[in-house]
Design a protein around this motif. Structure first.
Motif, mmCIF file in Angstrom:
data_model
loop_
_atom_site.group_PDB
_atom_site.id
_atom_site.type_symbol
_atom_site.label_atom_id
_atom_site.label_comp_id
_atom_site.label_asym_id
_atom_site.label_seq_id
_atom_site.Cartn_x
_atom_site.Cartn_y
_atom_site.Cartn_z
ATOM 1 N N VAL A 53 35.100 32.009 40.059
ATOM 2 C CA VAL A 53 34.144 33.111 40.068
ATOM 3 C C VAL A 53 34.753 34.299 39.336
ATOM 4 O O VAL A 53 35.877 34.714 39.622
ATOM 5 C CB VAL A 53 33.785 33.518 41.509
ATOM 6 C CG1 VAL A 53 32.832 34.710 41.508
ATOM 7 C CG2 VAL A 53 33.152 32.339 42.250
ATOM 8 N N LEU A 58 35.214 37.949 38.806
ATOM 9 C CA LEU A 58 35.009 39.144 39.625
ATOM 10 C C LEU A 58 34.266 40.240 38.870
ATOM 11 O O LEU A 58 33.514 41.012 39.464
ATOM 12 C CB LEU A 58 36.359 39.672 40.129
ATOM 13 C CG LEU A 58 37.113 38.767 41.114
ATOM 14 C CD1 LEU A 58 38.407 39.443 41.554
ATOM 15 C CD2 LEU A 58 36.249 38.434 42.328
ATOM 16 N N LYS A 76 31.838 39.809 36.692
ATOM 17 C CA LYS A 76 30.405 39.499 36.789
ATOM 18 C C LYS A 76 29.879 39.813 38.185
ATOM 19 O O LYS A 76 28.740 40.262 38.350
ATOM 20 C CB LYS A 76 30.152 38.035 36.450
ATOM 21 C CG LYS A 76 30.372 37.644 34.987
ATOM 22 C CD LYS A 76 29.829 36.257 34.738
ATOM 23 C CE LYS A 76 30.098 35.775 33.305
ATOM 24 N NZ LYS A 76 31.512 35.388 33.116
ATOM 25 N N LEU A 77 30.702 39.564 39.209
ATOM 26 C CA LEU A 77 30.276 39.884 40.567
ATOM 27 C C LEU A 77 30.061 41.388 40.735
ATOM 28 O O LEU A 77 29.113 41.821 41.394
ATOM 29 C CB LEU A 77 31.309 39.397 41.584
ATOM 30 C CG LEU A 77 31.264 37.924 41.982
ATOM 31 C CD1 LEU A 77 32.302 37.645 43.052
ATOM 32 C CD2 LEU A 77 29.879 37.515 42.458
ATOM 33 N N ARG A 78 30.950 42.189 40.153
ATOM 34 C CA ARG A 78 30.779 43.646 40.227
ATOM 35 C C ARG A 78 29.488 44.060 39.523
ATOM 36 O O ARG A 78 28.757 44.930 40.001
ATOM 37 C CB ARG A 78 31.987 44.361 39.613
ATOM 38 C CG ARG A 78 33.206 44.378 40.514
ATOM 39 C CD ARG A 78 34.236 45.351 40.001
ATOM 40 N NE ARG A 78 34.845 44.897 38.747
ATOM 41 C CZ ARG A 78 35.922 44.140 38.682
ATOM 42 N NH1 ARG A 78 36.526 43.738 39.791
ATOM 43 N NH2 ARG A 78 36.430 43.774 37.513
ATOM 44 N N PHE A 138 26.851 42.193 39.150
ATOM 45 C CA PHE A 138 25.758 41.724 40.004
ATOM 46 C C PHE A 138 25.503 42.689 41.166
ATOM 47 O O PHE A 138 24.354 43.036 41.463
ATOM 48 C CB PHE A 138 26.095 40.327 40.543
ATOM 49 C CG PHE A 138 25.288 39.928 41.742
ATOM 50 C CD1 PHE A 138 23.972 39.519 41.602
ATOM 51 C CD2 PHE A 138 25.845 39.984 43.014
ATOM 52 C CE1 PHE A 138 23.222 39.169 42.712
ATOM 53 C CE2 PHE A 138 25.099 39.633 44.120
ATOM 54 C CZ PHE A 138 23.781 39.225 43.973
ATOM 55 N N VAL A 139 26.555 43.132 41.843
ATOM 56 C CA VAL A 139 26.403 44.050 42.976
ATOM 57 C C VAL A 139 25.769 45.360 42.526
ATOM 58 O O VAL A 139 24.918 45.932 43.217
ATOM 59 C CB VAL A 139 27.760 44.294 43.663
ATOM 60 C CG1 VAL A 139 27.671 45.430 44.686
ATOM 61 C CG2 VAL A 139 28.241 43.018 44.344
ATOM 62 N N LEU A 177 26.197 34.568 34.937
ATOM 63 C CA LEU A 177 26.550 34.345 36.339
ATOM 64 C C LEU A 177 25.553 33.402 37.003
ATOM 65 O O LEU A 177 25.942 32.508 37.766
ATOM 66 C CB LEU A 177 26.594 35.689 37.083
ATOM 67 C CG LEU A 177 26.923 35.627 38.580
ATOM 68 C CD1 LEU A 177 28.301 35.033 38.806
ATOM 69 C CD2 LEU A 177 26.834 37.027 39.206
ATOM 70 N N LEU A 205 24.386 35.783 47.858
ATOM 71 C CA LEU A 205 25.523 36.138 47.035
ATOM 72 C C LEU A 205 25.957 37.574 47.294
ATOM 73 O O LEU A 205 27.165 37.875 47.356
ATOM 74 C CB LEU A 205 25.194 35.952 45.554
ATOM 75 C CG LEU A 205 26.359 36.252 44.581
ATOM 76 C CD1 LEU A 205 27.547 35.354 44.869
ATOM 77 C CD2 LEU A 205 25.911 36.097 43.140
ATOM 78 N N ALA A 210 29.568 38.630 48.231
ATOM 79 C CA ALA A 210 30.305 39.264 47.132
ATOM 80 C C ALA A 210 31.004 40.539 47.573
ATOM 81 O O ALA A 210 32.126 40.827 47.124
ATOM 82 C CB ALA A 210 29.357 39.569 45.976
ATOM 83 N N LEU A 237 34.950 41.265 46.784
ATOM 84 C CA LEU A 237 35.395 42.321 45.884
ATOM 85 C C LEU A 237 36.320 43.301 46.608
ATOM 86 O O LEU A 237 37.304 43.777 46.043
ATOM 87 C CB LEU A 237 34.191 43.059 45.305
ATOM 88 C CG LEU A 237 33.332 42.265 44.322
ATOM 89 C CD1 LEU A 237 32.077 43.045 43.961
ATOM 90 C CD2 LEU A 237 34.124 41.935 43.062
#
Length: 286
Positions: free
Chosen positions: A3, A5, A7-9, A11-12, A41, A66, A70, A74
């Motif tokens: 994953v 991170l 892209k997760l940031r 996304f959030v 993502l 997610l 997430a 994070l």
């Protein structure tokens, strides 16, 4: 699958802003770049995360899941970096968070006496930061007031205390010996309703008591000033209400709701013996 991170940031940010344009501004990137990263993502996790509209962007069920997962991931990554940087600097620190009204002096003194090599620091927290600062690695342990989200935490119960209604001094209920939570149904609650689920879930609660129509307050001092000057009520632990003296507010015991429970919290993925040692000391002191 690894994953990303970053892209997760991204996304959030989109999930919190409910808008790709605002999220892109917040992240200081262009909207096309952000859109490509979110599509990548979605391809990686094999699920659509957003329902895209002209005016707003909504999470799908997969996106909601997610987002739930997430945020702690994070925060844990940020905490890891912080602890590594502290180790690089040779910083032997131990940081204790506490909510207003909770006295931590004896526990901190005892722990410091046992570990003179540590720089033990104390930090006052708020309803919004008491848990978040643990996840982010800012605090090693935190004296928290329930209810909190348990995920990712180890919790050690310490003590509990009664809760009181904080009212304007001239309020019709201010002179009562005690009251019931239903007596506050028509009042404006000046705090997160999730902190007072007994009020939040009152049947037939009038629209005058609905949350969201008043400004958001971040400190107890701000809330008390609003109680005194503009009305509204708070439900607080007795020690918190007693900690702040204000001649224009009064507090009255609530006799039909449970007490506020105080626990010591720390990150569930940490195994340092210092954490359990401090928890034992805190339990002995309370």
């Amino acid at each position: 699958m690894d994953v990303d991170l970053r892209k997760l940031r991204y996304f959030v940010a989109v999930a919190e802003e409910s808008h790709f344009g605002r999220a892109a501004e917040r992240l200081h990137i262009t909207q096309p770049v952000l859109s490509r990263q979110i599509r990548a993502l979605e391809h990686e996790v094999g699920a659509q995360l957003f329902i895209r509209g002209r005016q707003s962007t909504e999470l799908t069920a997969a996106g909601g899941q997610l987002l739930e997962d997430a945020r702690p991931l994070l925060a844990a990554a940020q905490a890891l970096v912080l602890r590594v940087q502290q180790a690089e600097r040779g910083a032997a620190t131990f940081t204790v968070g506490f909510m207003p009204g909770i006295t931590v002096t004896r526990a901190v003194r005892e722990f410091t006496a046992r570990h003179p090599e540590l720089d033990v620091q104390v930090v006052r927290t708020s309803w919004d930061t008491q848990v978040r600062s643990v996840h982010e690695g800012v605090l090693d342990v935190s004296f928290v007031r329930l209810p909190v989200e348990h995920r990712g935490l180890t919790l050690r119960p310490l003590f509990h205390e009664p809760r009181v209604a904080v009212l304007p001094a001239r309020h019709r209920l201010a002179g009562k010996q005690s009251l019931g939570i239903a007596d506050l149904a028509a009042e404006q609650l000046l705090q997160d309703p999730d902190a007072v689920p007994e009020w939040r879930d009152l049947p037939g609660r009038s629209s005058a008591g609905e949350a969201g129509s008043w400004p958001v307050f971040h400190t107890v001092e701000e809330k008390l000033e609003h109680v005194a000057t503009s009305g509204g009520v708070l439900v607080l632990p007795l020690s918190t209400a007693a900690y702040y003296t204000h001649t224009d507010v009064a507090h009255v015991p609530i006799d039909d709701i449970g007490p506020n429970e105080v626990c010591l919290a720390w990150s569930a993925d940490r195994r340092s013996p210092l954490l359990s040692e401090f928890a034992d000391i805190a339990a002995e002191q309370h």
